[in-house]
Design a protein around this motif. Structure first.
Motif, mmCIF file in Angstrom:
data_model
loop_
_atom_site.group_PDB
_atom_site.id
_atom_site.type_symbol
_atom_site.label_atom_id
_atom_site.label_comp_id
_atom_site.label_asym_id
_atom_site.label_seq_id
_atom_site.Cartn_x
_atom_site.Cartn_y
_atom_site.Cartn_z
ATOM 1 N N GLU A 176 -14.010 17.314 -53.596
ATOM 2 C CA GLU A 176 -12.663 17.636 -54.056
ATOM 3 C C GLU A 176 -11.913 18.437 -53.003
ATOM 4 O O GLU A 176 -12.494 19.259 -52.290
ATOM 5 C CB GLU A 176 -12.707 18.426 -55.368
ATOM 6 C CG GLU A 176 -13.187 17.613 -56.553
ATOM 7 C CD GLU A 176 -13.169 18.397 -57.849
ATOM 8 O OE1 GLU A 176 -13.107 17.774 -58.916
ATOM 9 O OE2 GLU A 176 -13.226 19.645 -57.791
ATOM 10 N N ASP A 177 -10.599 18.199 -52.950
ATOM 11 C CA ASP A 177 -9.718 18.917 -52.029
ATOM 12 C C ASP A 177 -8.984 19.995 -52.820
ATOM 13 O O ASP A 177 -8.223 19.682 -53.749
ATOM 14 C CB ASP A 177 -8.733 17.945 -51.388
ATOM 15 C CG ASP A 177 -7.939 18.588 -50.249
ATOM 16 O OD1 ASP A 177 -7.887 19.837 -50.189
ATOM 17 O OD2 ASP A 177 -7.370 17.842 -49.431
ATOM 18 N N GLN A 178 -9.207 21.261 -52.459
ATOM 19 C CA GLN A 178 -8.591 22.367 -53.180
ATOM 20 C C GLN A 178 -7.071 22.274 -53.173
ATOM 21 O O GLN A 178 -6.409 22.693 -54.130
ATOM 22 C CB GLN A 178 -9.030 23.700 -52.560
ATOM 23 C CG GLN A 178 -8.476 24.944 -53.220
ATOM 24 C CD GLN A 178 -9.083 25.217 -54.586
ATOM 25 O OE1 GLN A 178 -10.225 24.853 -54.851
ATOM 26 N NE2 GLN A 178 -8.321 25.858 -55.463
ATOM 27 N N ALA A 179 -6.496 21.693 -52.138
ATOM 28 C CA ALA A 179 -5.035 21.625 -52.026
ATOM 29 C C ALA A 179 -4.420 20.728 -53.091
ATOM 30 O O ALA A 179 -3.249 20.895 -53.458
ATOM 31 C CB ALA A 179 -4.636 21.132 -50.638
ATOM 32 N N PHE A 180 -5.188 19.757 -53.599
ATOM 33 C CA PHE A 180 -4.657 18.823 -54.579
ATOM 34 C C PHE A 180 -5.051 19.183 -56.014
ATOM 35 O O PHE A 180 -4.743 18.431 -56.938
ATOM 36 C CB PHE A 180 -5.121 17.399 -54.259
ATOM 37 C CG PHE A 180 -4.552 16.868 -52.976
ATOM 38 C CD1 PHE A 180 -3.299 17.275 -52.543
ATOM 39 C CD2 PHE A 180 -5.273 15.969 -52.202
ATOM 40 C CE1 PHE A 180 -2.762 16.795 -51.358
ATOM 41 C CE2 PHE A 180 -4.741 15.479 -51.011
ATOM 42 C CZ PHE A 180 -3.484 15.897 -50.586
ATOM 43 N N LEU A 181 -5.723 20.298 -56.211
ATOM 44 C CA LEU A 181 -6.078 20.741 -57.559
ATOM 45 C C LEU A 181 -5.040 21.731 -58.081
ATOM 46 O O LEU A 181 -4.475 22.510 -57.304
ATOM 47 C CB LEU A 181 -7.455 21.411 -57.561
ATOM 48 C CG LEU A 181 -8.661 20.528 -57.263
ATOM 49 C CD1 LEU A 181 -9.934 21.366 -57.310
ATOM 50 C CD2 LEU A 181 -8.761 19.382 -58.266
ATOM 51 N N PRO A 182 -4.779 21.716 -59.394
ATOM 52 C CA PRO A 182 -3.880 22.741 -59.959
ATOM 53 C C PRO A 182 -4.578 24.099 -59.951
ATOM 54 O O PRO A 182 -5.164 24.534 -60.951
ATOM 55 C CB PRO A 182 -3.614 22.231 -61.380
ATOM 56 C CG PRO A 182 -4.782 21.358 -61.703
ATOM 57 C CD PRO A 182 -5.239 20.756 -60.413
ATOM 58 N N THR A 217 -0.187 6.749 -58.582
ATOM 59 C CA THR A 217 -1.637 6.737 -58.818
ATOM 60 C C THR A 217 -2.315 8.059 -58.503
ATOM 61 O O THR A 217 -3.496 8.222 -58.795
ATOM 62 C CB THR A 217 -2.296 5.641 -57.967
ATOM 63 O OG1 THR A 217 -2.006 5.874 -56.579
ATOM 64 C CG2 THR A 217 -1.771 4.266 -58.378
ATOM 65 N N SER A 218 -1.603 9.015 -57.901
ATOM 66 C CA SER A 218 -2.230 10.277 -57.522
ATOM 67 C C SER A 218 -1.254 11.424 -57.721
ATOM 68 O O SER A 218 -0.058 11.321 -57.388
ATOM 69 C CB SER A 218 -2.683 10.223 -56.055
ATOM 70 O OG SER A 218 -3.230 11.463 -55.662
ATOM 71 N N ALA A 219 -1.778 12.539 -58.267
ATOM 72 C CA ALA A 219 -0.929 13.709 -58.501
ATOM 73 C C ALA A 219 -0.593 14.430 -57.205
ATOM 74 O O ALA A 219 0.455 15.081 -57.106
ATOM 75 C CB ALA A 219 -1.625 14.672 -59.467
ATOM 76 N N ASN A 220 -1.487 14.358 -56.206
ATOM 77 C CA ASN A 220 -1.285 15.023 -54.919
ATOM 78 C C ASN A 220 -0.855 16.479 -55.109
ATOM 79 O O ASN A 220 -1.590 17.267 -55.674
ATOM 80 C CB ASN A 220 -0.302 14.237 -54.060
ATOM 81 C CG ASN A 220 -0.885 12.904 -53.604
ATOM 82 O OD1 ASN A 220 -2.106 12.749 -53.522
ATOM 83 N ND2 ASN A 220 -0.030 11.933 -53.322
ATOM 84 N N GLY A 221 0.362 16.827 -54.658
ATOM 85 C CA GLY A 221 0.789 18.225 -54.737
ATOM 86 C C GLY A 221 1.767 18.513 -55.850
ATOM 87 O O GLY A 221 2.533 19.487 -55.777
ATOM 88 N N ARG A 222 1.784 17.692 -56.907
ATOM 89 C CA ARG A 222 2.757 17.873 -57.984
ATOM 90 C C ARG A 222 2.647 19.246 -58.645
ATOM 91 O O ARG A 222 1.560 19.718 -58.974
ATOM 92 C CB ARG A 222 2.559 16.800 -59.043
ATOM 93 C CG ARG A 222 3.500 16.966 -60.256
ATOM 94 C CD ARG A 222 3.051 16.137 -61.430
ATOM 95 N NE ARG A 222 3.112 14.715 -61.134
ATOM 96 C CZ ARG A 222 2.148 13.855 -61.430
ATOM 97 N NH1 ARG A 222 1.023 14.291 -61.994
ATOM 98 N NH2 ARG A 222 2.275 12.585 -61.152
ATOM 99 N N ASP A 223 3.782 19.889 -58.854
ATOM 100 C CA ASP A 223 3.887 21.116 -59.651
ATOM 101 C C ASP A 223 4.666 20.782 -60.910
ATOM 102 O O ASP A 223 5.664 20.043 -60.861
ATOM 103 C CB ASP A 223 4.598 22.225 -58.874
ATOM 104 C CG ASP A 223 3.857 22.591 -57.599
ATOM 105 O OD1 ASP A 223 2.621 22.468 -57.583
ATOM 106 O OD2 ASP A 223 4.516 22.991 -56.617
ATOM 107 N N MET A 224 4.236 21.332 -62.028
ATOM 108 C CA MET A 224 4.860 20.970 -63.298
ATOM 109 C C MET A 224 4.996 22.183 -64.204
ATOM 110 O O MET A 224 4.093 23.026 -64.294
ATOM 111 C CB MET A 224 4.025 19.909 -64.028
ATOM 112 C CG MET A 224 4.677 19.387 -65.312
ATOM 113 S SD MET A 224 3.529 18.455 -66.370
ATOM 114 C CE MET A 224 2.583 19.802 -67.083
ATOM 115 N N THR A 225 6.124 22.271 -64.880
ATOM 116 C CA THR A 225 6.351 23.269 -65.928
ATOM 117 C C THR A 225 6.732 22.529 -67.200
ATOM 118 O O THR A 225 7.610 21.652 -67.174
ATOM 119 C CB THR A 225 7.470 24.247 -65.542
ATOM 120 O OG1 THR A 225 7.106 24.925 -64.341
ATOM 121 C CG2 THR A 225 7.694 25.268 -66.642
#
Length: 732
Positions: free
Chosen positions: A361-367, A408-416
């Motif tokens: 896993e890549d920490q940068a792509f995890l929430p 297909t990938s969340a990548n760096g998405r931020d969501m509120t």
């Protein structure tokens, strides 16, 4: 010739109110620290003397003889004869003598000569016994200043001492032992630890807390271990009291391949507590780096019923926790929570931080940072009746990466997300014993997105919902007296999701069980909501037998007007029709409980199954589970999972106990973790032997085997008041 003056009205059962309060009132509680108070504040409680005869001798000495017993407060003194010389202030006691304090400390002696306050004097053939277990036997014991007891030529043990002269399993022999009753410490001079009367260790000076003391600075029980990655090592914990509410444990761990210092700090407050644990290591696994971890947890009750709790975790590298057998977790979750729960209200806010320890896993792509808040309120309106539930929920997901999300990938998405729900519930008893209930409500969700190329930056969704549920419980009693309950269930539900398309961040994996069977949305969070008309039908069954066993079961299924997207194939909820839910539990009168849950598709093939059993009997404790999951790429499972886990222990006899645990991957045909343990315990010693093996390996963690050895002397290092096994003094 002088004659003895006998007080006939002071025979057995009489109250002696003259001299006895003078010396019993000053009797210190053996082994218990006494508060210091001004003389004017020391008020002696009434004392009772019971004896066969109480008289004045010709030389004006007060004598009580024949089964003499004296009581004051929780102190009880027994002797064969007590003589008090008022002129010299000396008490002579003839044995056998026994002084008990609250059942926790006992003094035994053959004879004693003490002053009238029992603060100074000599006891011959004395024994000091703590908690009816640890005993100090001495040729002579001297009382000094009412605080110190000095024992000479002393043997200390918690083992049963046989009358035939055979030595106990272990004992500490010392030239002199001083017991400080205020500090509750034992000071040894010229001490030898003997095993079966064979000298093993010699200590010129040694200090041990007396067994009545709960906390004291000093060494704790050491342990010896052998690890295939770290080598043979020893842990020697040292406990430091920092006052009545704080303590620190320092644990050096030294082996051929590591030098580690472990720390634990605890502190209690009026309204809460904290605990810090951590370690720093230098080892051969990563010789160029210092390694370690730090965990902090605590909770506090603050004003207006709120509670603040935290659980923070940090580690130097991905493999440290597994290398040192601290934890098997592959993701670290830290949290800070502020909450208040009342009968009709819930307020909760939590800040989470995640750190992955998985090499894939890549920490940068995890929430990595998640903030959630929840407010729930229950109202009971008089005009319309029923119950009104209001819920406001918000969550924020933040990823370190700024790379835009794709379809297909969340990548760096931020969501509120902010979600509001209002739900009204009411129930009735209808004709023919039918229980009816009506649910009516609406949900509103608002989303704000960043670093997302697949969805609009702002989105809103509205979901009205309603459902009508019917139950018809039916009960009967069989000829044997068993009670059986059959309850058919039918629900007709409707929801309508209107608005913009939104990403699913927290509801990617769903479960189908009895808990969400009648929910109008079976997604775990409001990121996603079910849409359309549904029909739920099923039946609950219960059997309660007078002999003590019972059984419960549920069979149910969901039918929809249209297929519901968002559920994975192994959840049992995808498609127009859900899989068939089967769940049950059997509790037998011999303390055996069996629980099972399975999901069957339209062809009655099992897509998910779990089984658990718990057994608790006099000599056996066993818990185990079995899990089977079909392959599901949507849940990152490319192969089916079949896993068996169990943990159990068996009492071989009154002193030996064997234990075993295993986690076995049936699909791969190998164990992931296994362990064996053997414990010997009697009235005076506890021996623990263990071996464990971790078979899993990753890019940063290697398989390892650990051997453990711990020997504890009961009474000092281990509380053993519940021990029922005692060695016999009879010869075989």
């Amino acid at each position: 010739m002088p004659k003895t003056v006998e007080f006939k009205n002071w025979r057995r059962g009489a109250l002696l109110s003259t001299v006895l309060p003078l010396w019993l009132g000053l009797l210190p509680a053996p082994g218990i620290a006494q508060p210091v108070a001004p003389p004017s504040s020391q008020v002696s409680a009434p004392a009772m003397l019971v004896a066969d005869r109480v008289f004045l001798s010709p030389d004006r000495k007060l004598v009580a003889e024949g089964n003499v017993e004296a009581f004051q407060g929780d102190v009880r003194l027994q002797a064969q004869r007590i003589t008090y010389d008022r002129d010299s202030g000396v008490l002579n006691l003839e044995g056998p003598i026994r002084i008990d304090q609250s059942g926790s400390v006992t003094v035994l002696a053959n004879a004693a000569e003490l002053d009238n306050g029992l603060r100074n004097g000599i006891l011959r053939g004395a024994r000091l016994v703590f908690d009816q277990q640890v005993q100090l036997a001495a040729l002579q014991m001297t009382r000094v200043e009412g605080r110190y007891s000095q024992l000479y030529k002393t043997s200390v043990t918690s083992c049963d001492v046989c009358d035939d002269g055979r030595p106990p399993l272990w004992q500490i022999r010392a030239e002199r032992i001083t017991h400080d009753e205020v500090e509750r410490q034992l000071y040894f001079e010229g001490a030898q630890l003997r095993i079966k009367d064979v000298p093993v260790f010699y200590f010129p000076a040694l200090r041990l807390p007396d067994p009545s003391l709960e906390r004291s600075t000093g060494f704790l029980t050491p342990s010896l271990s052998s690890d295939s990655n770290l080598g043979v090592g020893v842990k020697l914990p040292y406990f430091v009291t920092l006052g009545p509410h704080r303590d620190l444990t320092i644990t050096p761990y030294i082996s051929a391949k590591t030098t580690t210092l472990g720390l634990r700090y605890r502190q209690a407050f009026r309204n809460g507590r904290i605990e810090l644990t951590g370690a720093f290591s230098r080892d051969d696994i990563q010789p160029d780096d210092g390694r370690g971890y730090l965990f902090a947890k605590g909770s506090f009750d603050i004003r207006r019923g709120y509670k603040l709790s935290f659980d923070l975790k940090s580690v130097s590298d991905d493999a440290y926790l597994a290398d040192y057998d601290i934890s098997d977790t592959d993701r670290l979750r830290s949290s800070i929570t502020l909450s208040r729960a009342r009968r009709d209200e819930l307020i909760e806010g939590t800040l989470y931080h995640y750190k992955t320890l998985r090499g894939t896993e890549d920490q940068a792509f995890l929430p990595a940072t998640i903030l959630t808040g929840t407010f729930e309120k229950r109202l009971f309106p008089n005009r319309i009746g029923g119950e009104l539930r209001l819920r406001l929920n918000t969550s924020h997901f933040n990823r370190p990466s700024s790379q835009e999300a794709t379809a297909t990938s969340a990548n760096g998405r931020d969501m509120t997300r902010v979600s509001a729900d209002a739900t009204w519930l009411r129930s009735w008893i209808l004709p023919w014993g039918v229980q009816g209930s009506w649910t009516l409500g609406v949900g509103v969700d608002s989303f704000a997105l960043a670093d997302d190329g697949a969805f609009d930056n702002e989105a809103t969704r509205v979901t009205p919902k309603t459902a009508v549920t019917f139950r018809r419980p039916m009960a009967r009693q069989t000829a044997s007296g068993a009670v059986q309950i059959l309850e058919p269930i039918l629900q007709i539900g409707w929801t309508k999701v209107s608005g913009d398309s939104t990403p699913n961040e927290a509801s990617n994996i769903s479960e189908f069980d009895q808990g969400n069977l009648l929910a109008l949305s079976r997604f775990p969070e409001t990121d996603a909501r079910e849409d359309g008309r549904t029909l739920v039908y099923g039946v609950n069954f219960s059997h309660f037998d007078p002999s003590g066993w019972q059984a419960t079961g549920t069979i149910a299924q969901i039918r929809r007007e249209e297929a519901q997207p968002g559920f994975t194939s192994s959840s049992g909820l995808d498609g127009r029709n859900s899989n068939l839910l089967l769940a049950g539990q059997i509790g037998l009168q011999n303390d055996l409980t069996l629980t099972a849950r399975g999901i069957l598709d339209e062809e009655f093939s099992v897509t998910k199954a779990e089984f658990r059993g718990d057994l608790h009997r006099n000599r056996v404790t066993l818990a185990g589970s079995y899990l089977w999951l079909q392959a599901d790429p949507e849940e990152d499972r490319t192969e089916e999972t079949s896993e068996l886990w169990f943990d159990g222990a068996y009492d071989l006899n009154e002193t030996w106990r064997a234990g075993a645990n295993m986690r076995y991957d049936i699909t791969d045909g190998r164990a992931t973790r296994a362990g064996l343990g053997l414990t010997y315990r009697n009235e005076c010693v506890t021996l623990d032997l263990s071996v464990s093996r971790r078979y899993t390996s990753t890019t940063s963690v290697e398989p390892s085997t650990d051997f453990g050895f711990t020997l504890s002397l009961n009474g000092f290092s281990v509380k053993s008041a519940t021990t029922t096994s005692r060695r016999s003094c009879s010869r075989t």
